[in-house]
Design a protein around this motif. Structure first.
Motif, short mmCIF file in Angstrom:
data_model
loop_
_atom_site.label_atom_id
_atom_site.label_comp_id
_atom_site.label_asym_id
_atom_site.label_seq_id
_atom_site.Cartn_x
_atom_site.Cartn_y
_atom_site.Cartn_z
N TYR A 94 -1.21 8.32 1.98
CA TYR A 94 -2.63 8.04 2.19
C TYR A 94 -3.44 8.49 0.98
O TYR A 94 -3.25 9.58 0.46
N GLY A 95 -4.31 7.63 0.53
CA GLY A 95 -5.16 7.95 -0.59
C GLY A 95 -4.55 7.67 -1.95
O GLY A 95 -5.21 7.80 -2.97
N LEU A 96 -3.27 7.27 -1.99
CA LEU A 96 -2.63 6.93 -3.26
C LEU A 96 -2.96 5.49 -3.65
O LEU A 96 -3.08 4.62 -2.77
N PRO A 97 -3.08 5.20 -4.93
CA PRO A 97 -3.48 3.86 -5.37
C PRO A 97 -2.60 2.75 -4.81
O PRO A 97 -3.09 1.67 -4.45
N HIS A 98 -1.30 3.02 -4.73
CA HIS A 98 -0.37 1.99 -4.24
C HIS A 98 0.35 2.44 -2.97
O HIS A 98 1.44 1.94 -2.67
N SER A 99 -0.26 3.36 -2.26
CA SER A 99 0.21 3.78 -0.94
C SER A 99 1.71 4.08 -0.91
O SER A 99 2.19 4.92 -1.63
N ASP A 100 2.45 3.36 -0.08
CA ASP A 100 3.86 3.66 0.12
C ASP A 100 4.70 3.42 -1.13
O ASP A 100 5.74 4.05 -1.32
#
Length: 374
Positions: A251-257
């Motif tokens: 969560y909150g990462l530019p490219h998620s998973d």
């Protein structure tokens, strides 16, 4: 000219112990067998009768029968009791070429929207869903209980259908709760953090973040509140809880998973290297602690080959040559409803290269598939 001195390799017991958890396929045995007591302890600790592929092997074979190319399927799960259907939160395939001196590792996105084949043991008729639910659909035993080994069978068939890899030579289920004990026994792990990551689940102290009162019914996408543990770019020695918290965030990462997949692969590489480091590999007491922890973390199926066989067969594997692969993708929607993820164009060409054991040639032509930050 002075004669060059060849670096002394870690003894077999140390390299086999390094096989614990997700580094199973990433480390090797040595030519000279030493530390037989530790080898016995290791092979007894790990659940190696997992039968993750549906049937027992016919006859006992030796390490000499393990020949490349090899494909190994790993599934990471959260601790769950036998009354709760398991989900595979991490799905990783390791490809070892015919030379058996290198490993290519790629993650299958947990939210990948795929066709899951029928599965007679549970009466599942087949359908489309996120791939991490395949283990769940395959796990029911008919008495209100769930068997992760049985669920792994359907996951393996689903990943095989997606990639075209018809047979996996080995497989493992890694229980994250038990795996934390392995990292603790290793004294933590030193790894590179490549972006700022804020924990969805933990406070800076490592304690769980409190849940917002209005989210008590689990209806909120982000139910937690209060200060967050933050990981900033740089190279750090992480405690076990920090390392596992970091690699589970999306969560909150530019490219998620997709960012999380890269972080998990970085973690595996760091663990593999550290397991063979002087401070770990030459310490019997530390290795004993790791072996004890492995019993709580790993279920392994070597298709009739023991952990010892695999350690010997992979004696020339070099963890420094581990290549991390990124599979890009995007969302699948039905109107405004998010269904899951799909892989980007070119992924099937990569899978074909894996099947034909020409990954190195493929990556030379398509360098964008290599995770440069790994």
């Amino acid at each position: 000219m002075a004669e060059s001195v060849k670096p002394r390799r870690a003894p077999l017991w140390a390299r086999l112990a390094a096989v614990s958890g997700v580094v199973l396929m990433l480390t090797s045995g040595a030519v000279f067998v030493t530390g037989s007591a530790l080898i016995t302890r290791y092979t007894g600790a790990v659940d190696a009768d997992g039968r993750l592929f549906g049937s027992a092997s016919s006859g006992r074979r030796g390490a000499e029968d393990i020949r490349g190319p090899l494909n190994i399927l790993l599934a990471g799960i959260d601790p769950r009791d036998e009354h709760t259907a398991p989900l595979s939160d991490s799905i990783i395939v390791a490809h070892i070429p015919a030379g058996m001196d290198q490993v290519y590792m790629f993650s299958v996105p947990r939210d990948l929207y795929v066709d899951i084949p029928p599965f007679a043991p549970t009466g599942y008729a087949g359908g489309t869903a996120k791939i991490n639910s395949a283990m769940s659909y395959g796990s029911a035993t008919g008495d209100g209980r769930h068997d992760v080994r049985q669920g792994f069978q359907l996951l393996a068939r689903t990943v095989g259908q997606l990639t075209g890899i018809q047979d996996f030579q080995a497989g493992a289920i890694i229980n994250f709760g038990g795996f934390k004990k392995i990292v603790e026994a290793m004294g933590g792990v030193t790894m590179k953090i490549d972006m700022t990551v804020r924990s969805e689940h933990l406070q800076p102290s490592g304690k769980p973040r409190p849940r917002r009162p209005e989210c008590a019914d689990n209806s909120c996408a982000h139910p937690y509140t209060g200060p967050q543990k933050t990981y900033r770019p740089g190279t750090y020695h992480l405690r076990a809880w920090e390392a596992l918290d970091y690699v589970r965030q999306r969560y909150g990462l530019p490219h998620s998973d997709y960012d999380r997949q890269r972080h998990q692969q970085q973690f595996i590489k760091a663990m593999a290297g550290q397991a063979l480091s002087k401070g770990v590999a030459t310490s019997p007491s530390r290795m004993l602690a790791i072996l004890d922890a492995a019993g709580d973390a790993l279920t392994f199926d070597g298709n009739g080959h023991s952990v010892l066989d695999w350690g010997l067969a992979l004696k020339d594997l070099n963890t420094d040559n581990m290549v991390s692969i990124k599979l890009s993708g995007g969302g699948v929607y039905a109107g405004d409803t998010y269904l899951g993820e799909k892989l980007a164009d070119g992924s099937e060409d990569f899978f074909e290269a894996v099947r034909e054991d020409r990954v190195q040639e493929f990556l030379l032509a398509h360098p964008e598939f290599v995770n440069r930050n790994s």
